[in-house]
Design a protein around this motif. Structure first.
Motif, mmCIF file in Angstrom:
data_model
loop_
_atom_site.group_PDB
_atom_site.id
_atom_site.type_symbol
_atom_site.label_atom_id
_atom_site.label_comp_id
_atom_site.label_asym_id
_atom_site.label_seq_id
_atom_site.Cartn_x
_atom_site.Cartn_y
_atom_site.Cartn_z
ATOM 1 N N ALA A 1 0.919 20.688 9.036
ATOM 2 C CA ALA A 1 1.904 21.044 9.633
ATOM 3 C C ALA A 1 2.704 20.277 10.635
ATOM 4 C CB ALA A 1 1.347 22.288 10.244
ATOM 5 N N SER A 2 1.892 19.570 11.378
ATOM 6 C CA SER A 2 2.502 18.767 12.327
ATOM 7 C C SER A 2 3.454 17.752 11.965
ATOM 8 C CB SER A 2 1.573 18.007 13.387
ATOM 9 O OG SER A 2 0.932 16.881 12.537
ATOM 10 N N HIS A 3 2.932 16.921 10.632
ATOM 11 C CA HIS A 3 3.813 16.165 10.150
ATOM 12 C C HIS A 3 5.158 16.796 9.583
ATOM 13 C CE1 HIS A 3 1.762 12.820 10.913
ATOM 14 N NE2 HIS A 3 0.591 13.036 10.532
ATOM 15 N N ILE A 4 4.842 17.701 8.992
ATOM 16 C CA ILE A 4 6.003 18.684 8.238
ATOM 17 C C ILE A 4 7.105 18.771 9.242
ATOM 18 C CG2 ILE A 4 6.901 20.672 7.218
ATOM 19 C CD1 ILE A 4 4.614 20.420 5.107
ATOM 20 N N GLU B 1 1.013 -1.232 0.011
ATOM 21 C CA GLU B 1 -0.058 0.273 0.124
ATOM 22 C C GLU B 1 1.017 1.244 -0.003
ATOM 23 O OE1 GLU B 1 -3.269 1.669 -0.581
ATOM 24 O OE2 GLU B 1 -3.313 -0.581 -0.310
ATOM 25 N N ASP B 2 2.033 1.455 0.891
ATOM 26 C CA ASP B 2 2.932 2.301 0.969
ATOM 27 C C ASP B 2 3.711 2.649 -0.389
ATOM 28 O OD1 ASP B 2 2.317 2.826 3.454
ATOM 29 O OD2 ASP B 2 4.486 2.518 4.184
ATOM 30 N N GLU C 1 -3.009 20.344 -0.761
ATOM 31 C CA GLU C 1 -4.037 19.904 -2.092
ATOM 32 C C GLU C 1 -3.731 18.440 -2.333
ATOM 33 O OE1 GLU C 1 -4.469 21.805 -5.902
ATOM 34 O OE2 GLU C 1 -5.419 23.102 -4.588
ATOM 35 N N LEU C 2 -2.290 18.255 -2.673
ATOM 36 C CA LEU C 2 -2.094 16.990 -3.167
ATOM 37 C C LEU C 2 -2.331 15.893 -2.183
ATOM 38 C CD1 LEU C 2 1.303 17.794 -4.795
ATOM 39 C CD2 LEU C 2 -0.355 16.449 -6.070
ATOM 40 N N LEU C 3 -2.137 15.993 -0.756
ATOM 41 C CA LEU C 3 -2.507 14.859 0.081
ATOM 42 C C LEU C 3 -3.748 15.026 0.796
ATOM 43 C CD1 LEU C 3 1.237 15.514 1.728
ATOM 44 C CD2 LEU C 3 0.607 13.522 0.624
ATOM 45 N N GLN C 4 -4.390 15.952 0.363
ATOM 46 C CA GLN C 4 -5.872 16.045 0.901
ATOM 47 C C GLN C 4 -5.797 15.877 2.530
ATOM 48 O OE1 GLN C 4 -8.997 15.452 -1.356
ATOM 49 N NE2 GLN C 4 -7.499 16.466 -2.861
ATOM 50 N N ASN D 1 4.082 6.841 8.786
ATOM 51 C CA ASN D 1 2.708 7.618 8.603
ATOM 52 C C ASN D 1 2.686 7.899 7.213
ATOM 53 O OD1 ASN D 1 1.726 10.585 8.236
ATOM 54 N ND2 ASN D 1 0.781 9.610 10.234
ATOM 55 N N LYS D 2 1.576 7.723 6.595
ATOM 56 C CA LYS D 2 1.047 8.038 5.225
ATOM 57 C C LYS D 2 1.309 9.528 4.727
ATOM 58 C CE LYS D 2 -1.153 4.397 3.071
ATOM 59 N NZ LYS D 2 -0.734 3.324 3.993
ATOM 60 N N VAL D 3 1.058 10.573 5.632
ATOM 61 C CA VAL D 3 1.025 11.818 5.353
ATOM 62 C C VAL D 3 2.647 12.104 5.060
ATOM 63 C CG1 VAL D 3 0.782 14.217 5.973
ATOM 64 C CG2 VAL D 3 -0.882 12.490 6.565
ATOM 65 N N ARG D 4 3.620 11.855 5.982
ATOM 66 C CA ARG D 4 4.935 11.752 5.794
ATOM 67 C C ARG D 4 5.503 11.241 4.912
ATOM 68 N NH1 ARG D 4 4.824 11.630 11.955
ATOM 69 N NH2 ARG D 4 5.297 9.398 11.782
#
Lengths: 207, 96
Positions: free
Chosen positions: B47-50, A10-11, B37-40, B14-17
């Motif tokens: 901000a916290s993940h960045i 998935e990743d 926008e890309l990550l929705q 984590n998916k966002v990171r």
């Protein structure tokens, strides 16, 4: 362990999709190419009827146009471009929505910034040539500059556009060499090549 | 097996990171809104993940003004690029 594997599969999908979506404007619609191609063929036919009336089909043709015919041609060309762009914009917006991409996002801006300089230069050059009476160069130069614009912009959109661009450039050069057959090459490049590539890209990306 | 798991980077679980890194390694830079926008994701979430990637010195932040509007641009550091490469290589090895 199997669960972990699934997570990483998935990743990898996330990584690939983010790399694709962020670097390129991938929402160009294949159907838009097909529609643009059909419009181009129709216009080529109308222009042919208008300009080469009463001359033989596949031999060297002399191009002579009166002022009013020229204006009519110009109107024909402009409406072809506008209706193609309109259909392209509408279909692309629809596809962008599906892809979660914005039509006016940074990817599409990158794409447009690399696409339009060559295209606008070519358009202006063609207008100048028309005004000076070099009519035979108009059709091949349209192909040439459109091809250059595509090749230049291809790094910011679907990679197949590069191939289409190269074809347009070759047809443009051939059109200049075999001057007098400009409209035939124009119909090949803007008509058939668009339809062919449009169908290919529609099957590959949209279906 | 053990060494593969050691190579997998906790920071990219984590998916966002993971998404932020994937985007930044193929683009010279991206601003906050494009990433969002890309990550929705929401402002706070992104901000916290960045921030956490920043702390690890995987991304660089540059604040500038464009037309008098503040804009924050992010780019990946050399260290971040290496770590991300290693992470992907580890995933590929694991899936083999």
């Amino acid at each position: 362990m199997e669960n972990a594997k699934e997570k990483y599969i998935e990743d990898l999908k996330v990584i690939r999709s983010m790399m694709d979506r962020s670097g390129r404007f991938i929402s160009l619609s294949g159907m838009a190419g097909v529609i643009a191609g059909c419009i181009a063929l129709l216009c080529a036919y109308l222009a042919y009827e208008l300009v080469y009336e009463g001359q033989e089909y596949f031999s060297y043709r002399q191009f002579s146009a009166t002022r009013s015919e020229l204006l009519l041609l110009l109107a024909l060309g402009t409406s072809a471009i506008l209706s193609s762009l309109g259909a392209g914009y509408w279909l692309t917006r629809r596809k962008a929505k599906q892809n979660g991409q914005s039509v006016w996002g940074s990817e599409s801006k990158q794409f447009m910034a690399s696409f339009f300089p060559a295209l606008i230069t070519g358009g202006l050059l063609v207008l100048i040539l028309l005004a000076k009476g070099f009519l035979g160069l108009v059709a091949p130069l349209c192909l040439l500059f459109y091809g250059l614009a595509l090749v230049n912009a291809s790094k910011y959109t679907l990679k197949e556009t590069r191939g289409l661009g190269v074809i347009e450039i070759i047809l443009g050069l051939l059109g200049i060499y075999f001057i007098g057959y400009g409209l035939a090459f124009w119909a090949l490049g803007f008509g058939l090549a668009h339809i062919g590539y449009g169908i290919y890209m529609h099957l590959k990306y949209d279906a | 097996m053990k060494s593969i798991i050691e190579d997998l980077n906790k920071a990219f679980e984590n998916k966002v990171r993971l998404g932020v890194m994937s985007i930044l390694v193929v683009n010279e830079f991206k601003d906050f809104n494009s990433l969002k926008e890309l990550l929705q994701v929401t402002d706070g979430n992104l901000a916290s993940h960045i921030k956490s990637l920043e702390k690890l010195e995987y991304v660089d932040v540059e604040k500038k003004f464009v037309d008098r509007k503040p804009r924050t641009e992010y780019r990946v550091t050399e260290q971040g690029r290496l770590a991300f490469k290693k992470h992907i290589a580890a995933i590929e090895k694991l899936l083999k």
